[in-house]
Enzyme design. Structure first.
Site, PDB file in Angstrom:
ATOM      1  N   GLU A   1       0.859  -1.178   0.000  1.00  0.00           N
ATOM      2  CA  GLU A   1       0.000   0.000   0.000  1.00  0.00           C
ATOM      3  C   GLU A   1       0.897   1.229   0.000  1.00  0.00           C
ATOM      4  OE1 GLU A   1      -3.137  -0.024   2.965  1.00  0.00           O
ATOM      5  OE2 GLU A   1      -3.068  -2.219   3.028  1.00  0.00           O
TER       6      GLU A   1
ATOM      7  N   HIS B   1      -5.536   5.212   0.109  1.00  0.00           N
ATOM      8  CA  HIS B   1      -5.580   6.311   1.076  1.00  0.00           C
ATOM      9  C   HIS B   1      -4.665   7.472   0.701  1.00  0.00           C
ATOM     10  CE1 HIS B   1      -8.106   4.221   4.044  1.00  0.00           C
ATOM     11  NE2 HIS B   1      -7.547   3.146   3.533  1.00  0.00           N
TER      12      HIS B   1
ATOM     13  N   LYS C   1     -12.902   7.207  -1.150  1.00  0.00           N
ATOM     14  CA  LYS C   1     -12.235   7.902  -0.037  1.00  0.00           C
ATOM     15  C   LYS C   1     -12.084   9.371  -0.422  1.00  0.00           C
ATOM     16  CE  LYS C   1     -10.256   3.603   1.583  1.00  0.00           C
ATOM     17  NZ  LYS C   1     -10.960   2.722   0.624  1.00  0.00           N
TER      18      LYS C   1
END
Length: 379
Positions: free
Chosen positions: A167, A199, A229
């Site tokens: 990630e 994110h 998001k």
């Protein structure tokens, strides 16, 4: 006694250990969402929805993309997203979880190796379980450990394609992957680097392109940008080489057998991407709030070392974590406790998310209210 006694016992055990989960309504100041740019309830998105409906964009897809569900809005979004993120092609899917299922159950083949960060998302684990490649983990954000796993695998006779899964920004740690070093390692080892930008999209990188924006155009990089998001809507964009995107279209069960995302949703993602390009002030203001939160966390609580809009406060004990979270919620702060299995045992935490939905004054008050609660736990 019902036929589900085992389920009842399992739920009771979760309650005893402080790990029972239940849905709760929205209440209090937003320190819990992933609405990092404040787009989800914005006038921008309401206007974009009205405009799309006015020009005839349908709400429902009516079928899978390979049947009649492939709307022009999907195609336009994929074309615009590929240009924005600098990749040959993109594929729009209904969500990040399904996108990771598609990637890791389809692209790595038998005889390949998927090397994943120890803290990789649950969706990647589920995708790997459905796939046929061998899988191994390496210590979080440790490039040397990743390199050693490659050497060990090859010494044991491994000869297939290596896929390195990370990630860009970890959702519970709030820390950033060493993407440049991982990219160098992938180039050296002829591996594919798969970067989940869930994110970091919208918050990091030039025009919000994410932390991997400089390496995304490389042929051995595949990136995933979720749309639920910072982009304020829902869905996911898989970005990479055309051959990989075409493979997913032809072989990924999570894509082939799923009803297409709403064309209206695709139109809204297009609007969000345009805003990233046209409105840099939005991101700049977000970072004002993030830096304010870092400063107040240090000044009031002595908490340091944060790298992003995600600020974990490690409590450790499951029950104590939930008690602190409940106390903060009673004071009007929607701060949630995170427990295993979402995070490793012994690292239960408060996950504080900084968004434009919460003012600087409220941020200051939240960290002030946190001080006596932390002192009570560690007294």
């Amino acid at each position: 006694m019902t036929g589900f006694a085992r389920h009842e016992r399992a739920l009771d055990a979760l309650k005893t250990r402080g790990r029972y989960r239940q849905l709760a309504p929205r209440a209090g100041h937003d320190f819990a969402s992933n609405d990092y740019l404040g787009l989800a309830g914005s006038d921008l998105m309401r206007q974009a929805a009205g405009d799309a409906l006015a020009r005839g964009v349908p709400v429902g897809a009516g079928g899978s993309r390979l049947l009649r569900g492939n709307a022009s809005e999907h195609v336009l979004l994929e074309t615009e997203a590929a240009a924005f993120f600098g990749t040959e092609a993109t594929l729009f899917m209904g969500g990040g979880f399904n996108a990771n299922l598609a990637i890791f159950s389809t692209l790595p083949q038998q005889g390949d190796l998927v090397l994943h960060d120890a803290l990789i998302h649950a969706s990647t684990h589920d995708g790997m379980r459905l796939g046929r490649a061998e899988r191994r983990s390496f210590a979080h954000n440790d490039v040397d450990a990743c390199r050693q796993e490659i050497e060990t695998w090859r010494a044991a006779g491994g000869r297939g394609q290596i896929w390195i899964a990370v990630e860009a920004l970890y959702s519970m740690e709030g820390d950033i992957a060493p993407l440049s070093d991982l990219s160098d390692l992938a180039q050296l080892e002829d591996a594919v680097l798969v970067v989940d930008e869930a994110h970091s999209t919208g918050v990091f990188g030039k025009m919000g392109r994410g932390l991997a924006h400089e390496i995304a155009p490389l042929p051995n990089v595949l990136s995933l940008h979720t749309c639920g998001k910072a982009l304020g809507v829902s869905g996911a964009l898989i970005c990479g080489q055309s051959v990989l995107i075409e493979t997913l279209v032809n072989k990924a069960r999570a894509f082939i057998f799923a009803t297409a995302p709403s064309p209206l949703n695709a139109a809204l993602v297009r609007a969000a991407l345009r805003d990233l390009q046209d409105n840099p002030e939005r991101r700049a203001q977000v970072w004002v709030g993030i830096h304010h939160a870092w400063a107040e966390a240090e000044r009031l609580c002595g908490l340091t070392g944060f790298q992003s809009q995600i600020m974990p406060v490690i409590i450790g004990d499951d029950k104590a974590t939930m008690q602190v979270a409940a106390a903060l919620q009673e004071q009007g702060h929607d701060i949630r406790g995170i427990r295993p299995p979402t995070v490793p045992r012994g690292t239960s935490r408060l996950r504080i998310s900084i968004t434009p939905n919460t003012s600087s004054n409220v941020i200051t008050r939240a960290f002030g209210d946190l001080v006596p609660l932390i002192q009570g736990v560690f007294a």
